[in-house]
Write a protein that holds these residues in place. Structure first.
Motif, mmCIF file in Angstrom:
data_model
loop_
_atom_site.group_PDB
_atom_site.id
_atom_site.type_symbol
_atom_site.label_atom_id
_atom_site.label_comp_id
_atom_site.label_asym_id
_atom_site.label_seq_id
_atom_site.Cartn_x
_atom_site.Cartn_y
_atom_site.Cartn_z
ATOM 1 N N ALA A 653 -8.898 8.636 -5.695
ATOM 2 C CA ALA A 653 -8.121 8.499 -4.358
ATOM 3 C C ALA A 653 -8.186 7.186 -3.685
ATOM 4 O O ALA A 653 -7.634 6.741 -2.950
ATOM 5 C CB ALA A 653 -8.171 9.685 -3.503
ATOM 6 N N ARG A 654 -9.634 6.876 -3.804
ATOM 7 C CA ARG A 654 -10.068 5.689 -3.111
ATOM 8 C C ARG A 654 -9.368 4.234 -3.833
ATOM 9 O O ARG A 654 -9.080 3.430 -3.005
ATOM 10 C CB ARG A 654 -11.683 5.332 -2.962
ATOM 11 N N LEU A 655 -9.380 4.663 -5.036
ATOM 12 C CA LEU A 655 -8.778 3.332 -5.967
ATOM 13 C C LEU A 655 -7.267 3.306 -5.641
ATOM 14 O O LEU A 655 -6.728 2.240 -5.209
ATOM 15 C CB LEU A 655 -8.761 3.500 -7.419
ATOM 16 N N ALA A 656 -6.531 4.471 -5.321
ATOM 17 C CA ALA A 656 -5.328 4.506 -4.887
ATOM 18 C C ALA A 656 -4.867 3.937 -3.301
ATOM 19 O O ALA A 656 -3.989 2.994 -3.326
ATOM 20 C CB ALA A 656 -4.582 6.011 -5.050
ATOM 21 N N SER A 657 -5.790 4.347 -2.602
ATOM 22 C CA SER A 657 -6.084 3.927 -1.199
ATOM 23 C C SER A 657 -5.852 2.346 -1.142
ATOM 24 O O SER A 657 -5.281 1.701 -0.379
ATOM 25 C CB SER A 657 -6.979 4.397 -0.245
ATOM 26 N N ASN A 658 -6.896 1.646 -1.902
ATOM 27 C CA ASN A 658 -7.195 0.137 -1.907
ATOM 28 C C ASN A 658 -6.340 -0.485 -2.924
ATOM 29 O O ASN A 658 -6.425 -1.683 -3.096
ATOM 30 C CB ASN A 658 -8.532 0.175 -2.171
ATOM 31 N N LYS A 659 -5.353 0.057 -3.661
ATOM 32 C CA LYS A 659 -4.590 -0.485 -4.679
ATOM 33 C C LYS A 659 -5.332 -1.243 -5.778
ATOM 34 O O LYS A 659 -4.997 -2.130 -6.079
ATOM 35 C CB LYS A 659 -3.677 -1.486 -4.007
ATOM 36 N N VAL A 660 -6.247 -0.431 -6.166
ATOM 37 C CA VAL A 660 -7.068 -1.000 -7.173
ATOM 38 C C VAL A 660 -6.824 -0.299 -8.640
ATOM 39 O O VAL A 660 -6.750 0.938 -8.852
ATOM 40 C CB VAL A 660 -8.613 -0.737 -7.117
ATOM 41 N N LEU A 661 -6.337 -1.076 -9.568
ATOM 42 C CA LEU A 661 -6.580 -0.810 -10.972
ATOM 43 C C LEU A 661 -7.911 -1.056 -11.600
ATOM 44 O O LEU A 661 -8.145 -2.283 -11.728
ATOM 45 C CB LEU A 661 -5.552 -1.321 -11.846
#
Length: 690
Positions: A653-661
């Motif tokens: 979810a943190r990756l999604a929040s920060n737009k990280v792939l």
């Protein structure tokens, strides 16, 4: 690895699949076993009339039910009607021998986990067999049932409503949307093909749908994003090719209606000759309830038994060249939607695979067909040579976001007139995601991996951009009306004026715009249609329409106050991602009929009143074919594990929040740098003997 994704290393393929079964047990045991019970058509016998929710439903974002499996009796009837497990058992012998060994080992590995963890294994666990993963995807998608549902619905529509329908034909169940695109090396910064795939739909459907893994064993090297429990190469990449699927209208099946003989409901005539239906009695056992008895009736049309096949994906995963890849596709066993492919050899391809019946002129597969006459019978099956395809187009990219193939470029090389009508063009049908991809890809060169990551997580809805200037003019021309409004109206209008269409988590204009459009739709529908059309066309709007905009702005202020107690909130203050106590801001949106490439669906969280992410972009992955090999980047919402006690329940979810792939480790050395945890499995002698 550091996010809990399993990387299976072994000398033999089947040993890696044994490890995959074991790892799946660690992360998704209850989920996968419940789906297998559903494949067997035994939910009601196991649980009663209602399937209980997943064990961690209280910690997830799913409704406190079992989603598509909740009605246990209905699910059992469907699984048995279409004989999915029986057909899968028959078709095991059609698989490549090594793939059959792999599936047996996968089931053995899952069983080994259960035996070594009896405290985590439910008493109701079903008998395991290699046909279960083979049949699972077909239960989840159930193309056959969706086909007849869609055809009957089309029959009921008036000709006028059918002509004005804004969306294409039937969906694919939980795989209801998607983006996929591929860039030729001539358009990229280093000359290597870039590929991106992004399946849209619910994140959870009796547990998290997608399960990522990588297998490197013998000649097989594949990174997969597949429905948990399927052991399938549905989305993913090898060192040689990457592929993904987008939904679109398609007609690989027909729905027949027959007129039965008077007084004889099991008989009908076919070209005047009397035919008798096959009747199969069946009883659904219901735990703590009365059994449900009935029978299934089957007619016989076209002499075709629909196969449950996965061998083609296996051959695609083993292909080292385009000729080998296309030879796999030529079997026409693949899911019959839009397949986008990128290759290390520089190839980029768009193909509508699967088996498509050859139909007589005038037969309309969008509707139910007369099953009493051979005029509607199939004339065979189209060859792979006939299939809708586009290979290495001069535009240097391929992109499809569920749009009609003729709308994939500003000027498309694909024309509906060149194909049979039932090849499922919806001439002129496009969407905001396709428009945005064309903006970002068409005519552009020197695209880097970082550029590609930005494209994959782009949050702009193009159709929202013109509204800022229109609202600014309305605020200026209707200054007196603005001054009479609530004090917060000025700041809300200012946010709307500068809104550029990007639904970033920091944007206040995005939240105000969404509420504005919602109010216009719900409270001023007739007038809003003309207003929206004028804004979209770039025309000036009338004084009455300006006043409507300002009045809707006043309603936005009231609505934000009522919902959240204040009006100075950003999109991410309201739109949240995470489960099990994780609560983070997130950008991206579906707004009215539009969506950003990073399309997200939200539902109201009863506890907080905010909008919780439940679907849309759920497993985006990017592949870069470099001189040193394929490198992948991905994000799997919400996390790999469905165990709320796991650190990987909601860590992405943190990756999604920060737009990280995140970068996917592609070697043992990279895994070690990624702080991977290593488990060595010793395969049981009984399993090795098989």
């Amino acid at each position: 690895d550091s996010v809990g994704m399993a990387h299976l290393y072994a000398d033999r393929e089947q040993d890696a699949f044994y490890g995959l079964g074991y790892a799946t047990g660690e992360d998704r045991l209850d989920q996968v076993l419940t789906w297998y019970v559903a494949v067997r058509g035994e939910l009601a016998a196991t649980f009663g009339t209602k399937t209980p929710p997943p064990g961690d439903a209280a910690s997830s974002n799913a409704a406190h039910g079992a989603g598509p499996l909740e009605d246990a009796v209905a699910s059992d009837i469907s699984a048995r009607r279409f004989q999915l497990l029986e057909i899968a058992r028959r078709n095991l012998s059609r698989l490549p021998p090594q793939h059959l060994r792999d599936l047996k080992a996968y089931i053995d590995g899952l069983g080994a986990y259960m035996r070594s963890h009896p405290e985590k294994t439910p008493a109701w666990a079903p008998r395991l067999e290699p046909a279960l993963p083979l049949a699972l995807l077909h239960l989840q998608v159930l193309e056959q049932a969706h086909a007849c549902e869609a055809r009957r619905a089309e029959d009921q529509r008036s000709a006028a409503s059918a002509a004005t329908a804004s969306a294409p034909g039937e969906s694919g169940g939980p795989l209801a949307g998607s983006n996929a695109w591929a860039l030729a090396g001539a358009r990229t910064a280093d000359g290597g093909v870039l590929f991106e795939s992004d399946s849209h739909g619910p994140i959870e459907a009796y547990g998290t749908i997608f399960y990522p893994y990588r297998i490197k064993a013998g000649a097989l090297d594949f990174t997969a994003f597949a429905p948990a429990g399927s052991a399938l190469f549905f989305f993913g990449y090898t060192p040689y090719f990457a592929w993904g699927v987008t939904e679109g209208p398609r007609y690989p099946a027909d729905c027949y209606r027959v007129t039965v003989e008077p007084g004889s409901p099991l008989q009908f005539r076919y070209d005047g000759r009397l035919q008798t239906m096959t009747v199969v009695p069946d009883t659904i056992v219901v735990k703590d309830g009365a059994p449900v008895r009935g029978s299934f009736e089957y007619t016989h049309h076209n002499g075709v038994t629909s196969p449950v096949g996965a061998g083609e994906y296996y051959l695609m995963a083993k292909a080292h060249s385009r000729s080998e890849f296309e030879a796999a596709l030529a079997q026409r066993d693949t899911y019959p939607a839009n397949l986008v492919i990128g290759g290390a050899d520089g190839s980029i391809m768009f193909i509508r695979p699967g088996r498509i019946p050859i139909r007589a002129p005038g037969v309309d597969p969008k509707r139910t067909l007369d099953g009493n006459h051979s005029t509607t019978a199939w004339r065979g099956i189209h060859s792979y040579a006939d299939a809708l395809k586009l290979i290495d187009p001069p535009q240097g990219y391929i992109a499809n976001t569920n749009s009609s193939p003729d709308m994939m470029y500003p000027v498309s090389p694909m024309k509906s007139a060149d194909y049979p009508e039932y090849f499922a063009f919806e001439p002129g049908y496009t969407n905001s995601r396709q428009q945005r991809l064309i903006e970002l890809l068409d005519g552009r060169s020197n695209i880097s991996v970082d550029d590609a990551r930005s494209i994959a997580t782009d949050e702009t809805i193009p159709d929202a951009r013109p509204w800022g200037a229109v609202i600014a003019a309305a605020a200026r021309d209707q200054a007196q009306l603005v001054a009479s409004g609530p004090p917060e109206l000025l700041s809300v209008l200012a946010d709307l004026t500068v809104f550029d269409g990007a639904f970033t988590k920091e944007s206040r204009g995005a939240l105000a715009y969404f509420e504005l459009r919602t109010i216009l739709r719900d409270q001023h529908a007739d007038a809003a249609d003309a207003l929206c059309a004028a804004v979209a066309a770039g025309h000036g709007i009338s004084a009455d329409q300006q006043r409507l905009l300002i009045e809707a702005g006043v309603e936005v202020v009231k609505r934000l106050r009522e919902l959240y107690g204040r009006t100075d909130l950003a999109w991410g203050d309201v739109h949240r991602v995470g489960r099990g106590g994780v609560d983070l801001p997130v950008g991206g949106a579906v707004s009215m009929h539009d969506a950003s490439l990073r399309a997200f669906l939200f539902a109201t969280d009863a506890a907080t009143g905010k909008q919780r992410l439940i679907g849309g972009q759920r497993v985006p992955f990017l592949v870069h074919f470099t001189a040193a090999g394929a490198q992948g980047y991905a994000q799997t919402l919400y996390g790999v594990s469905d165990d709320s006690a796991s650190p990987h329940f909601s860590d992405q979810a943190r990756l999604a929040s920060n737009k990280v792939l995140r970068s996917i480790p592609q070697s043992l050395a990279a895994l070690q740098r990624d702080s991977a945890t290593e488990t060595v499995l010793t395969i049981e002698a009984a399993a090795m003997a098989r």
